[in-house]
Design an enzyme around this catalytic site. Structure first.
Site, PDB file in Angstrom:
ATOM      1  N   GLU A 225       0.686  -1.289   0.058  1.00 45.80           N
ATOM      2  CA  GLU A 225      -0.034  -0.046   0.122  1.00 45.80           C
ATOM      3  C   GLU A 225       0.767   1.443   0.106  1.00 45.80           C
ATOM      4  O   GLU A 225       0.841   1.926   0.899  1.00 45.80           O
ATOM      5  CB  GLU A 225      -0.928  -0.029   1.041  1.00 45.80           C
ATOM      6  N   GLU A 348      -6.003  -7.592  -2.031  1.00 42.31           N
ATOM      7  CA  GLU A 348      -6.607  -7.706  -0.556  1.00 42.31           C
ATOM      8  C   GLU A 348      -8.230  -7.436  -1.050  1.00 42.31           C
ATOM      9  O   GLU A 348      -8.530  -6.200  -1.272  1.00 42.31           O
ATOM     10  CB  GLU A 348      -6.049  -6.680   0.390  1.00 42.31           C
TER      11      GLU A 348
END
Length: 443
Positions: A225, A348
């Site tokens: 991320e 995810e």
């Protein structure tokens, strides 16, 4: 003849076995026995907008669409000996029994403490490295492939904050966490490159296979991320773009057999104005990343996206979250197909049992993603798979969060995940390669 046989063969053999048993019982946490055989697996590559498996015994370049999961804690749990390692083995066996083919996990832990892999720049804890060796060997035993993430944007497990702290402690000039020195400072970039080199050139202590030669590794993820959120101006966006470009090229210079991805959440940046409405809010464009720009880099083999409608659409009802999720998945698959011309993995996908209250609501949202992946697979298009966040087994509750679940405690979710694995497999039922990705066939 019989006494001679006992003295020359039997007694020495019994002695060796007794010593081995004694060593194992007293020092089993420290001992590592070599792996004498591993199942043959092919490497994963890309063919336009989908994945293919190459170099297996059929060598048929079979298409691969992914149903997978996240268990970020596998390395850390493998540090502490046979009892903890049995939980890791159980997790990978569980994935295989559900027909899952890819697990995403951390290959980083930076900082102080007994569970840190990198204790200072370029200095490693061999015991923790051996834990990662174990994870890779167990994954291959179960025909599971791993996406290994190389650093965290968040401070958990050290992350980019730890790299900046190391530079500050070393007295390096012009280091500032405010302007994301992690992405721009030459010394910190060298820290990261040294870490990457140590990982990619590592020879597994159990299998003696270099990580760069290990087919059980699906891909390297540059960062979990990544965000350059200190400033939303163009220069910061360019700094992050330059970092991704440089680091992807560096990984490829060390390892040409494995895929590379960024690790993006999938937000569209300020330059993607026509797609800004796809973001869950205006804040999504201000995080210093851009799905299209970052994913278009030549050495990035596939795009990555995350999806957390419960967190991102916090006050929305189930219908609002489902509508957002549908639009989010469709937009990224379309951009991967038509703009990037690369596969996209939703690495995810998380849904909160605490917020949704009902397992049926979680299943509804998960099925929304799965149905779109299935339609993409039938057409051999760019929506290449999804990985649920996250699956646990009994005994690892310390790694639980609001999105985690023990699959067997939620039979309907367990069945939904397994059925999706099976229907993806049936599309490619003529390919033995796809059928051989798991050690047990749930279908």
């Amino acid at each position: 003849m019989e006494p001679e046989w006992r003295e020359r063969i039997l007694y020495p053999l019994v002695g060796i076995l007794s010593i081995s048993a004694l060593l194992y019982l007293n020092f089993n946490d420290e001992l590592s026995f070599p792996v004498l055989w591993q199942p043959k697996m092919g490497f994963v590559a890309t063919n336009s907008t989908h994945f293919i498996v190459v170099g297996d015994r059929n060598d048929n370049n079979s298409a691969m669409y992914v149903n997978g999961w996240n268990s970020y804690w596998l390395m850390e749990k493998s540090i502490w000996g046979s009892s903890s390692r049995s939980k890791v083995s159980k997790t990978l066996k569980m994935g295989a029994k559900m027909g899952l083919s890819v697990c995403r996990t951390w290959a980083f832990s930076d900082g102080d403490g007994p569970s840190a892999l990198q204790t200072s720049p370029g200095v490693f804890n061999e015991r923790v490295f051996r834990a990662l060796d174990y994870v890779i060997v167990e994954a291959r035993k179960n025909r599971i492939r791993l996406i290994l993430s190389l650093v965290n944007n968040l401070s958990a497990f050290g992350g980019k904050t730890q790299y900046v702290r190391w530079a500050e402690e070393a007295g390096i000039n012009n280091v500032s966490s405010f302007d994301d020195s992690f992405f721009s400072h030459p010394t910190i970039k060298d820290y990261y490159k040294a870490y990457v080199k140590a990982i990619l050139t590592r020879k597994n202590s159990l299998s003696r296979v270099k990580y760069s030669e290990e087919p059980a590794i699906f891909a390297w993820e540059l960062m979990n991320e990544p965000r350059c959120s200190s400033n939303s101006s163009a220069p910061v966006l360019q700094i992050c773009q330059a970092w991704i470009t440089e680091m992807a090229a560096y990984v490829k210079s060390l390892d040409k057999k494995h895929l590379v991805t960024v690790g993006l959440e999938g937000f569209y940046g300020l330059k993607s104005t026509q797609r800004s409405s796809v973001n869950p809010g205006e804040w999504g464009a201000l995080l210093g990343s851009d799905f299209i720009q970052n994913s278009a880099i030549n050495n990035i083999d596939f795009a990555s996206v995350h999806a957390y409608p419960d967190s991102w659409i916090r006050h929305g009802d189930l219908e609002a979250k489902a509508n957002f999720l549908s639009h989010w998945v469709d937009s990224h698959m379309s951009d991967a197909e038509n703009v990037l011309k690369k596969p996209v993995l939703f690495t995810e996908v998380g849904f909160s049992l605490r917020m949704n209250k009902k397992t049926e609501d979680v299943n509804f949202l998960l099925k929304t993603v799965y149905d779109r992946i299935y339609e993409s697979a039938k057409k051999r298009q760019a929506g290449a798979g999804a990985l649920i966040w996250q699956l646990l087994v009994e005994g690892v509750e310390e790694y639980s969060d609001q999105f985690s679940l023990v699959a067997r405690d939620h039979p309907s979710t367990f069945k939904l995940i397994t059925r999706h694995s099976c229907r993806l497999r049936r599309i490619f039922s003529n390919s033995k390669t796809n059928e051989e990705l798991q050690s047990e066939d749930p279908c």
